[in-house]
Design an enzyme around this catalytic site. Structure first.
Site, mmCIF file in Angstrom:
data_model
loop_
_atom_site.group_PDB
_atom_site.id
_atom_site.type_symbol
_atom_site.label_atom_id
_atom_site.label_comp_id
_atom_site.label_asym_id
_atom_site.label_seq_id
_atom_site.Cartn_x
_atom_site.Cartn_y
_atom_site.Cartn_z
ATOM 1 N N LYS A 68 90.378 43.125 -18.013
ATOM 2 C CA LYS A 68 90.294 42.810 -16.607
ATOM 3 C C LYS A 68 89.240 44.032 -16.073
ATOM 4 O O LYS A 68 88.978 45.002 -16.489
ATOM 5 C CB LYS A 68 91.541 43.291 -15.768
ATOM 6 N N ASN A 102 93.278 33.157 -5.817
ATOM 7 C CA ASN A 102 93.627 34.684 -5.793
ATOM 8 C C ASN A 102 92.646 35.701 -5.171
ATOM 9 O O ASN A 102 91.422 35.387 -5.118
ATOM 10 C CB ASN A 102 93.730 35.278 -7.276
ATOM 11 N N GLY A 104 91.875 41.645 -5.499
ATOM 12 C CA GLY A 104 91.073 42.528 -4.934
ATOM 13 C C GLY A 104 90.852 43.639 -5.975
ATOM 14 O O GLY A 104 90.432 44.796 -5.548
ATOM 15 N N CYS A 160 81.077 40.480 -7.079
ATOM 16 C CA CYS A 160 81.635 41.565 -6.032
ATOM 17 C C CYS A 160 80.789 41.767 -5.218
ATOM 18 O O CYS A 160 79.592 41.741 -5.189
ATOM 19 C CB CYS A 160 82.164 42.786 -6.799
ATOM 20 N N ILE A 186 81.843 29.573 -15.160
ATOM 21 C CA ILE A 186 81.628 30.374 -13.760
ATOM 22 C C ILE A 186 82.933 31.178 -13.196
ATOM 23 O O ILE A 186 84.023 31.216 -13.824
ATOM 24 C CB ILE A 186 81.657 29.002 -12.640
ATOM 25 N N GLY A 245 88.632 26.104 -15.161
ATOM 26 C CA GLY A 245 89.546 25.190 -15.333
ATOM 27 C C GLY A 245 90.044 24.354 -16.667
ATOM 28 O O GLY A 245 90.610 23.502 -16.980
ATOM 29 N N GLY A 261 91.448 30.630 -18.607
ATOM 30 C CA GLY A 261 92.164 31.729 -17.866
ATOM 31 C C GLY A 261 93.387 31.113 -17.125
ATOM 32 O O GLY A 261 94.286 31.512 -17.583
#
Lengths: 322, 237
Positions: free
Chosen positions: A59, A83, A86, A146, A208, A262, A283
């Site tokens: 992560k 999601n 944050g 980000c 992506i 996906g 994912g």
């Protein structure tokens, strides 16, 4: 009697070859645990590797610890996920210990490790990359979706070819490890961003990241459900967009692509490879099929390749480019 | 699976700190499974189910979120996502249920479902007698209930694992179900291993997605939200 039919592919002797090479690193198969999914602990990464993944990603970690947003942070809205965690992370100083321990657990399995990083500034990326480098991950992945704290409205690095290149170049200066740059689909021309990070020294592209941001409103409460109001959209609903992005990027760059977005089954994985991907990120499918999804997708890829008569992934890469 | 609004049908307050919220409607679940409760504008947190028909939650006032849930009135709404996770597997004929503190909540649900068992003993412990709750629910579900308090104000003095140890040594049980604070669960796990009795323990963790993807609740490679919250312990684990 259906199973008695003889297809051309059935004469192929032996199992289809699922191994791939990414920037000189051999992967036993193309499936990569995508960043932000199950990447919080060394044991969890090892579990994903044991379930069949060819490579795993931690992560994203940044310069300092972050609590992330309050809940709700992740929702299943029926056609995918949304999601806004944050960028919760323990900070790079803590994360390097996790990376080092994960390396120890993954080495015997011959599963390479990708360390995903982010920062709010170009210099911040280099600083985090330098620290992460010491923990000896096999790849460093730059999460440039980000916000750039120096840009107007905190525009993400990934949404500007110049910013994306500057981040890549600054990390290039502090590490000799292969750098993967993860691109955002939320741009007009993803191929030009890919070209710009390739020129700046990227060794591979991951594409992506999540789409959007999106929003889900509860009609009884009359307000957005995510505490952050908006979040990144992933899962089956974004797959056609991911496939198109990989297709476009493949035409624009020479460096390999990890096609992510996906992918839920073996068919989806082969689709990504035909669009031009060398490896395939997985994912959101973990939500639908559990941590065991990797082994399941591999089985489906093998079965599909055998039935059609495909011998290896190398021969399929980019064949949909017409 | 987005949060679904549900209306409060009834509120009971078994102790000063605990309220039982009974909602209108059902949400088919396994005892030990949990739901994510969302209060718009505030937060979303995991709660184990006390019942699934009608949906019932036990809310201990321990922080700002649960304090807000305590302010709700009959007719007010809250939003539920779930049920999630792996609950208790109902096995065995002689069951020992051990609940420490607020851990009694999912055991009440479990007791209502273990109707086939030949004997069910529920040991429930708290610091003081006025913190014990759901003893009537457990008794109503056919349990022999043993109360334990640390200050000896009700039932036996001590902690519930002391009583559990004695019962497991002196009497016949073929399964132990437990829920409560971490230290208590560690003791129970040790007891199950030493005495060779299979156990199922419900664990707690901070959660975000509740769907086994974000990794927030990970411990030693296990996901509390999806692999658990109930985990097998004892022989063969």
């Amino acid at each position: 009697m259906e199973s008695m039919h003889s297809w051309p592919g059935e004469i192929t002797v032996g199992e289809p070859d699922l191994t791939v090479e990414l920037c000189g690193v051999r992967l036993r198969n193309p499936l990569v645990l995508a960043a932000g999914i199950l990447g919080t602990g060394a044991e969890l990464l090892a579990r994903v590797a044991e379930s069949g993944a060819g490579m795993v990603t931690t992560k994203s970690c940044g310069p300092a610890p972050r609590e992330g947003h309050p809940n709700p942070t992740v929702l299943d809205w029926g056609h995918g996920l949304i999601n806004a965690v944050g960028l919760a992370n323990p900070g790079v100083d803590q994360e390097v210990k996790t990376i080092a321990r994960a390396k120890d657990l993954l080495s015997p399995l011959e599963v390479p490790l990708v360390a995903s990083i982010f920062a709010g500034t170009v210099e911040g990326f280099a600083e985090v990359a330098q620290k992460v480098d010491e923990a000896q991950p096999d790849f460093i992945e730059l999460n440039i979706s980000c916000p750039n704290l120096a840009a107007e409205m905190g525009r993400p690095f990934a949404c500007d070819t110049g910013d994306a290149a500057r981040v890549t170049a600054s990390v290039r200066q502090v590490t000799t490890r292969p750098i993967i740059v993860k691109l955002s689909p939320n741009v007009t021309d993803i191929a030009s961003v890919a070209r710009s990070v390739e020129h700046a020294g990227a060794d591979a592209i991951a594409a992506i990241n999540t789409l959007g941001p999106g929003m889900i409103i509860d009609v009884h409460a009359g307000r957005p459900i995510l505490a952050n109001k908006v979040g990144g959209v992933s899962g089956p609903a974004i797959r056609p967009i991911a496939v198109r992005c990989v297709y476009d990027i493949y035409q624009a760059v020479e460096i390999p692509i990890i096609g992510t977005g996906g992918v839920s089954d073996g068919r989806d994985a082969l689709e990504m490879i035909m669009a031009g991907a060398t490896a395939v990120g997985v994912g959101s499918a973990v939500r639908y099929r559990g941590a065991e999804v990797f082994g399941a997708i591999l089985e489906e890829m093998r079965a599909l390749m055998t039935s059609v008569g495909y011998g290896s992934l190398v021969e399929l890469r980019g064949i949909a480019q017409v | 699976m987005l949060p679904r609004p549900m209306t409060i049908a009834r509120i009971d307050q078994p102790t000063r700190k605990v309220k039982a919220l009974t909602l209108h409607g059902r949400l088919p679940a396994q005892p030990g499974q949990f739901v994510m409760v969302w209060m718009p504008g505030l937060n979303e947190k995991p709660f184990s189910l006390v019942d699934d028909d009608p949906v019932t939650l036990a809310v201990a006032s321990v922080g700002p979120f649960s304090a807000r849930l305590h302010e709700l009135e009959v007719g007010d709404r809250l939003w539920l996502r779930g049920p999630f996770g792996h609950g208790f597997d109902i096995v065995g004929e002689y069951a020992l249920l051990v609940g420490g503190g607020y851990g009694v909540a999912p055991l009440a649900f479990l007791a209502s479902r273990t109707i086939g068992a030949r004997r069910k003993v529920a040991v429930i412990g708290a610091a003081t007698g006025d913190e014990l709750f759901f003893e009537h629910r457990l008794a109503g579900a056919g349990c022999e209930v043993v109360l334990v308090t640390e200050d000896c104000s009700a039932g036996e003095g001590g902690v519930c694992t002391d009583v559990a140890e004695r019962l497991l040594q002196d009497e016949t049980f073929d399964v132990v179900y437990g829920c409560g604070p971490e230290g208590m669960l560690e003791t129970l796990e040790q007891l199950c291993s030493e005495l060779g009795i299979p156990g199922q323990l419900s664990k707690e963790a901070y959660m975000r997605c509740a769907m086994g993807i974000c990794g927030s609740c990970e411990r030693d490679g296990l996901l509390i939200c999806r692999d658990g919250p109930v985990f097998p312990v004892g022989p063969g684990t």
